[in-house]
Design a protein around this motif. Structure first.
Motif, PDB file in Angstrom:
ATOM      1  N   ASP A 296      54.923  39.988  38.393  1.00 24.43           N
ATOM      2  CA  ASP A 296      55.983  39.050  38.754  1.00 24.43           C
ATOM      3  C   ASP A 296      55.389  37.748  39.262  1.00 24.43           C
ATOM      4  O   ASP A 296      54.177  37.528  39.189  1.00 24.43           O
ATOM      5  CB  ASP A 296      56.908  39.694  39.794  1.00 24.43           C
ATOM      6  N   PHE A 297      56.254  36.932  39.848  1.00 21.36           N
ATOM      7  CA  PHE A 297      55.899  35.562  40.225  1.00 21.36           C
ATOM      8  C   PHE A 297      54.705  35.505  41.179  1.00 21.36           C
ATOM      9  O   PHE A 297      54.504  36.364  42.027  1.00 21.36           O
ATOM     10  CB  PHE A 297      57.096  34.880  40.893  1.00 21.36           C
ATOM     11  N   GLY A 298      53.919  34.430  41.039  1.00 24.07           N
ATOM     12  CA  GLY A 298      52.918  34.066  42.022  1.00 24.07           C
ATOM     13  C   GLY A 298      51.569  34.715  41.915  1.00 24.07           C
ATOM     14  O   GLY A 298      50.644  34.333  42.629  1.00 24.07           O
ATOM     15  N   SER A 299      51.392  35.704  41.055  1.00 19.48           N
ATOM     16  CA  SER A 299      50.127  36.431  40.988  1.00 19.48           C
ATOM     17  C   SER A 299      49.282  35.948  39.811  1.00 19.48           C
ATOM     18  O   SER A 299      49.797  35.426  38.812  1.00 19.48           O
ATOM     19  CB  SER A 299      50.388  37.927  40.843  1.00 19.48           C
ATOM     20  N   PHE A 300      47.973  36.171  39.943  1.00 18.85           N
ATOM     21  CA  PHE A 300      47.105  35.833  38.803  1.00 18.85           C
ATOM     22  C   PHE A 300      47.363  36.773  37.641  1.00 18.85           C
ATOM     23  O   PHE A 300      47.057  36.452  36.491  1.00 18.85           O
ATOM     24  CB  PHE A 300      45.634  35.853  39.224  1.00 18.85           C
ATOM     25  N   TRP A 301      47.955  37.958  37.944  1.00 19.29           N
ATOM     26  CA  TRP A 301      48.325  38.872  36.871  1.00 19.29           C
ATOM     27  C   TRP A 301      49.370  38.248  35.949  1.00 19.29           C
ATOM     28  O   TRP A 301      49.363  38.507  34.735  1.00 19.29           O
ATOM     29  CB  TRP A 301      48.875  40.171  37.448  1.00 19.29           C
ATOM     30  N   LEU A 302      50.252  37.430  36.509  1.00 20.58           N
ATOM     31  CA  LEU A 302      51.263  36.765  35.681  1.00 20.58           C
ATOM     32  C   LEU A 302      50.617  35.755  34.743  1.00 20.58           C
ATOM     33  O   LEU A 302      51.000  35.646  33.567  1.00 20.58           O
ATOM     34  CB  LEU A 302      52.291  36.070  36.573  1.00 20.58           C
ATOM     35  N   ILE A 303      49.623  35.033  35.232  1.00 13.63           N
ATOM     36  CA  ILE A 303      48.919  34.080  34.367  1.00 13.63           C
ATOM     37  C   ILE A 303      48.270  34.821  33.203  1.00 13.63           C
ATOM     38  O   ILE A 303      48.347  34.393  32.043  1.00 13.63           O
ATOM     39  CB  ILE A 303      47.866  33.305  35.175  1.00 13.63           C
ATOM     40  N   LEU A 304      47.624  35.952  33.513  1.00 10.67           N
ATOM     41  CA  LEU A 304      46.991  36.739  32.453  1.00 10.67           C
ATOM     42  C   LEU A 304      48.027  37.256  31.462  1.00 10.67           C
ATOM     43  O   LEU A 304      47.813  37.204  30.242  1.00 10.67           O
ATOM     44  CB  LEU A 304      46.223  37.914  33.067  1.00 10.67           C
ATOM     45  N   ALA A 305      49.163  37.745  31.969  1.00  8.25           N
ATOM     46  CA  ALA A 305      50.182  38.318  31.094  1.00  8.25           C
ATOM     47  C   ALA A 305      50.803  37.270  30.191  1.00  8.25           C
ATOM     48  O   ALA A 305      51.046  37.513  28.998  1.00  8.25           O
ATOM     49  CB  ALA A 305      51.257  38.999  31.934  1.00  8.25           C
ATOM     50  N   GLN A 306      51.065  36.082  30.734  1.00  6.63           N
ATOM     51  CA  GLN A 306      51.722  35.038  29.954  1.00  6.63           C
ATOM     52  C   GLN A 306      50.773  34.322  29.003  1.00  6.63           C
ATOM     53  O   GLN A 306      51.224  33.529  28.174  1.00  6.63           O
ATOM     54  CB  GLN A 306      52.394  34.027  30.883  1.00  6.63           C
ATOM     55  N   ASN A 307      49.488  34.604  29.133  1.00  5.75           N
ATOM     56  CA  ASN A 307      48.520  34.015  28.199  1.00  5.75           C
ATOM     57  C   ASN A 307      47.849  35.073  27.336  1.00  5.75           C
ATOM     58  O   ASN A 307      46.806  34.811  26.730  1.00  5.75           O
ATOM     59  CB  ASN A 307      47.446  33.246  28.980  1.00  5.75           C
ATOM     60  N   SER A 308      48.451  36.250  27.266  1.00 14.13           N
ATOM     61  CA  SER A 308      47.862  37.342  26.486  1.00 14.13           C
ATOM     62  C   SER A 308      48.857  37.818  25.440  1.00 14.13           C
ATOM     63  O   SER A 308      50.064  37.913  25.698  1.00 14.13           O
ATOM     64  CB  SER A 308      47.478  38.507  27.411  1.00 14.13           C
ATOM     65  N   SER A 309      48.355  38.119  24.264  1.00 16.30           N
ATOM     66  CA  SER A 309      49.207  38.674  23.207  1.00 16.30           C
ATOM     67  C   SER A 309      49.456  40.168  23.414  1.00 16.30           C
ATOM     68  O   SER A 309      50.377  40.732  22.836  1.00 16.30           O
ATOM     69  CB  SER A 309      48.555  38.445  21.842  1.00 16.30           C
ATOM     70  N   ASP A 310      48.632  40.795  24.245  1.00 16.62           N
ATOM     71  CA  ASP A 310      48.782  42.227  24.522  1.00 16.62           C
ATOM     72  C   ASP A 310      48.605  42.449  26.028  1.00 16.62           C
ATOM     73  O   ASP A 310      47.562  42.935  26.476  1.00 16.62           O
ATOM     74  CB  ASP A 310      47.755  43.036  23.733  1.00 16.62           C
ATOM     75  N   PRO A 311      49.610  42.097  26.834  1.00 15.35           N
ATOM     76  CA  PRO A 311      49.461  42.198  28.296  1.00 15.35           C
ATOM     77  C   PRO A 311      49.310  43.634  28.752  1.00 15.35           C
ATOM     78  O   PRO A 311      49.724  44.580  28.082  1.00 15.35           O
ATOM     79  CB  PRO A 311      50.764  41.573  28.817  1.00 15.35           C
ATOM     80  N   LEU A 312      48.712  43.781  29.903  1.00 22.63           N
ATOM     81  CA  LEU A 312      48.504  45.099  30.492  1.00 22.63           C
ATOM     82  C   LEU A 312      49.835  45.741  30.862  1.00 22.63           C
ATOM     83  O   LEU A 312      50.802  45.067  31.202  1.00 22.63           O
ATOM     84  CB  LEU A 312      47.636  44.983  31.747  1.00 22.63           C
ATOM     85  N   THR A 313      49.871  47.055  30.810  1.00 25.83           N
ATOM     86  CA  THR A 313      51.069  47.768  31.232  1.00 25.83           C
ATOM     87  C   THR A 313      51.174  47.747  32.759  1.00 25.83           C
ATOM     88  O   THR A 313      50.195  47.470  33.471  1.00 25.83           O
ATOM     89  CB  THR A 313      51.031  49.221  30.759  1.00 25.83           C
ATOM     90  N   THR A 314      52.361  48.057  33.258  1.00 26.53           N
ATOM     91  CA  THR A 314      52.567  48.080  34.705  1.00 26.53           C
ATOM     92  C   THR A 314      51.662  49.106  35.370  1.00 26.53           C
ATOM     93  O   THR A 314      51.094  48.842  36.444  1.00 26.53           O
ATOM     94  CB  THR A 314      54.041  48.386  35.024  1.00 26.53           C
ATOM     95  N   ASP A 315      51.509  50.270  34.770  1.00 23.49           N
ATOM     96  CA  ASP A 315      50.632  51.297  35.337  1.00 23.49           C
ATOM     97  C   ASP A 315      49.185  50.811  35.414  1.00 23.49           C
ATOM     98  O   ASP A 315      48.485  51.066  36.405  1.00 23.49           O
ATOM     99  CB  ASP A 315      50.706  52.577  34.506  1.00 23.49           C
ATOM    100  N   SER A 316      48.737  50.107  34.375  1.00 22.85           N
ATOM    101  CA  SER A 316      47.363  49.594  34.383  1.00 22.85           C
ATOM    102  C   SER A 316      47.178  48.549  35.475  1.00 22.85           C
ATOM    103  O   SER A 316      46.160  48.549  36.186  1.00 22.85           O
ATOM    104  CB  SER A 316      47.019  48.994  33.022  1.00 22.85           C
ATOM    105  N   VAL A 317      48.163  47.680  35.636  1.00 24.87           N
ATOM    106  CA  VAL A 317      48.083  46.656  36.681  1.00 24.87           C
ATOM    107  C   VAL A 317      48.092  47.309  38.061  1.00 24.87           C
ATOM    108  O   VAL A 317      47.335  46.906  38.955  1.00 24.87           O
ATOM    109  CB  VAL A 317      49.229  45.645  36.536  1.00 24.87           C
ATOM    110  N   ASN A 318      48.940  48.321  38.234  1.00 23.48           N
ATOM    111  CA  ASN A 318      48.967  49.025  39.522  1.00 23.48           C
ATOM    112  C   ASN A 318      47.598  49.598  39.863  1.00 23.48           C
ATOM    113  O   ASN A 318      47.108  49.471  40.995  1.00 23.48           O
ATOM    114  CB  ASN A 318      50.000  50.152  39.493  1.00 23.48           C
ATOM    115  N   THR A 319      46.977  50.227  38.879  1.00 27.77           N
ATOM    116  CA  THR A 319      45.671  50.841  39.108  1.00 27.77           C
ATOM    117  C   THR A 319      44.610  49.791  39.401  1.00 27.77           C
ATOM    118  O   THR A 319      43.825  49.928  40.360  1.00 27.77           O
ATOM    119  CB  THR A 319      45.253  51.664  37.879  1.00 27.77           C
ATOM    120  N   LEU A 320      44.575  48.729  38.598  1.00 27.45           N
ATOM    121  CA  LEU A 320      43.564  47.689  38.795  1.00 27.45           C
ATOM    122  C   LEU A 320      43.763  46.949  40.113  1.00 27.45           C
ATOM    123  O   LEU A 320      42.795  46.644  40.822  1.00 27.45           O
ATOM    124  CB  LEU A 320      43.601  46.709  37.624  1.00 27.45           C
TER     125      LEU A 320
END
Length: 502
Positions: A296-320
């Motif tokens: 969601d908003f404000g995280s570097f994970w959002l930058i990665l997701a919005q610039n990726s053709s295959d973003p990480l799943t929620t479970d993967s982000v939770n783990t990382l």
């Protein structure tokens, strides 16, 4: 005729050390003081006015809080109720009036027990925050239009949150007894005023600030109870137990840590257990929602997701994200055990909460409230604090302009995605900058403005001037003191050490 008192019966008044005046040692504070007549002179009479430092800080905090309420006026007068874009273009959005209707408070539903209509089946906030929200709904008139009730609900919450802001100001001002004016960092923080009434975070922040004050007064049980209550209002306060464990390990203060931990567990269970037993599904919604929530908003994970053709799943982000914050926690622990001088509690508390914020999959703009009191205690330097605040204000404006852009259709009013990514980057860099200077102060205690004045750990309570019993690295090879920047060495690590002793 009264007998002359003996020497044994005559109380001896030990003079207290002079309070530290930031206008004398901080160039930014000195320059800013020109607005009210300049720095305090050496011959000024202090302590002779009703306006003590804590009262001044509280009045300033309330004044800034009121300015924050005024900033929400465009939304109060219609932006929250008519059209979605105006609340973003005016940067005055708040969850409070929206959730009054959306979480069943307007309909008299009981949080956690009554199922909500719509996608969110139960209230997704911790129990003590839910109680806070429910009490505010009891004080809100149930008659009138939807707008009228929403306005009342926001005003009632604003009054309760203002009380929390006053508590925070008092606690931060009194935590470092010789540095009461550092409380102005909190009172004048622009991001604090702008985000104070977006959500209910100030409740947890106030309880955490009160807990820090109790620990500084060597009252571990009161600290634990307040921290447990804070964790029952928001998750982040529980992270403070990690740094405290490591510091007590280094100082051998196991009994005090055990008392604090026991108080925290007891207080948390006291609030949560009744709801857990009788409405477990509703109680667990906060935890399941936190796990299921996507990037969601404000995280570097959002930058990665919005610039990726295959973003990480929620479970993967939770783990990382969990692995990243764990790595940061381990790094902070190593820093605490190897630093040349045991770090101050406020420094490590700031670092662990900042680590959670930086690695989390969401950064709502009001999360800055978590860090403001800790930053004022960890690094009471106006230049660094204001640099960080400027970055947070930039992010505050960036997220609302981005939402204005995404909700304005073809009009494209606001900040496009690339611009919002820059705003996220500014927030991340500002927080990282403050983390870096705090770590530098830990590695080089002579750079720490608190210790430079002769203190050890004024927020440390039983840790203040305590002797180390377990250290690693260079600290284990006899580095028992450091020199101040402008004066004689300051001895640390002994119970009877005094500022300036060899």
């Amino acid at each position: 005729m009264w007998p002359m008192p003996s020497a044994e019966s005559t109380p001896v008044r030990v003079p207290e050390p002079d309070a530290v005046r930031p206008t004398r040692d901080d160039e930014v504070a000195a320059a800013g003081s020109e607005l009210i007549g300049g720095p305090l002179g050496q011959r000024a009479l202090t302590g002779t006015s009703w306006l003590s430092p804590v009262r001044v800080v509280v009045l300033v905090a309330i004044g800034m809080f009121v300015l924050g309420l005024v900033q929400k006026a465009p939304c109060y007068n219609g932006g929250w109720f008519f059209g979605a874009v105006s609340q973003y273009t005016h940067a005055c959005y708040s969850d409070i009036p929206h959730l009054y209707q959306g979480r069943g408070f307007a309909d008299g539903l009981v949080p956690y027990f009554d199922r909500l209509p719509g996608d969110m089946q139960y209230l997704e906030y911790p129990v003590l925050t839910g109680v806070f929200m429910e009490v505010a709904s009891w004080l809100t008139p149930g008659s009138g239009s939807v707008q009228h009730q929403g306005q009342w609900y926001w005003m009632v919450n604003a009054g309760m949150l203002m009380a929390c802001a006053a508590v925070i100001a008092v606690c931060v001002t009194r935590t470092h007894a010789r540095r009461p004016w550092d409380g102005l960092l909190v009172a004048l923080a622009p991001a604090f005023a702008l985000t104070a009434t977006i959500n209910w975070d100030l409740l947890a922040v106030a309880l955490t600030a009160a807990a820090m004050l109790m620990w500084s007064r060597s009252r571990p049980l009161a600290f634990g109870v307040l921290l447990g209550l804070a964790t029952a209002a928001k998750l982040y306060p529980v992270f403070l137990l990690g740094p405290l464990f490591v510091l007590c390990w280094r100082a051998g203060k196991w009994r005090d840590f055990g008392t604090a931990l026991g108080g925290a567990v007891f207080a948390w269970l006291l609030v949560n257990l009744p709801v857990m037993l009788f409405a477990f599904e509703g109680w667990s919604k906060f935890y399941t929602f936190s796990q299921e929530r996507g990037v969601d908003f404000g995280s570097f994970w959002l930058i990665l997701a919005q610039n990726s053709s295959d973003p990480l799943t929620t479970d993967s982000v939770n783990t990382l994200a969990a692995l990243l914050v764990l790595a940061c926690a381990l790094g902070i622990a190593v820093l605490a055990l190897t630093a040349p001088r045991r770090p101050r509690f406020a420094q490590l508390a700031f670092l662990i909460v900042a680590a959670f914020i930086l690695t989390n999959k969401v950064y709502s703009p009001q999360y800055v409230l978590w860090l403001v009191p800790l930053a004022a205690l960890a690094r009471p330097k106006w230049r660094d604090f204001l640099i960080w605040q400027a970055c947070e204000v930039a992010y505050f404006l960036g997220i609302w302009l981005y939402l204005a852009y995404t909700t304005s259709g073809d009009a494209h009013k606001g900040l496009p995605t690339d611009g919002y990514h820059w705003a996220i980057g500014v927030h991340l860099l500002g927080t990282l900058y403050l983390c870096v200077v705090v770590v530098r102060d830990i590695l080089f205690p002579e750079r720490d403005v608190v210790r430079r004045a002769g203190d050890d750990d004024p927020s440390g309570g039983v840790l203040d001037r305590a002797e180390d019993v377990f250290v690693l690295g260079a600290a284990a090879r006899g580095r028992r003191h450091t020199a101040t920047a402008d004066g004689p060495p300051v001895a640390w690590g002994k119970e009877d050490a005094t500022p300036g002793s060899p």
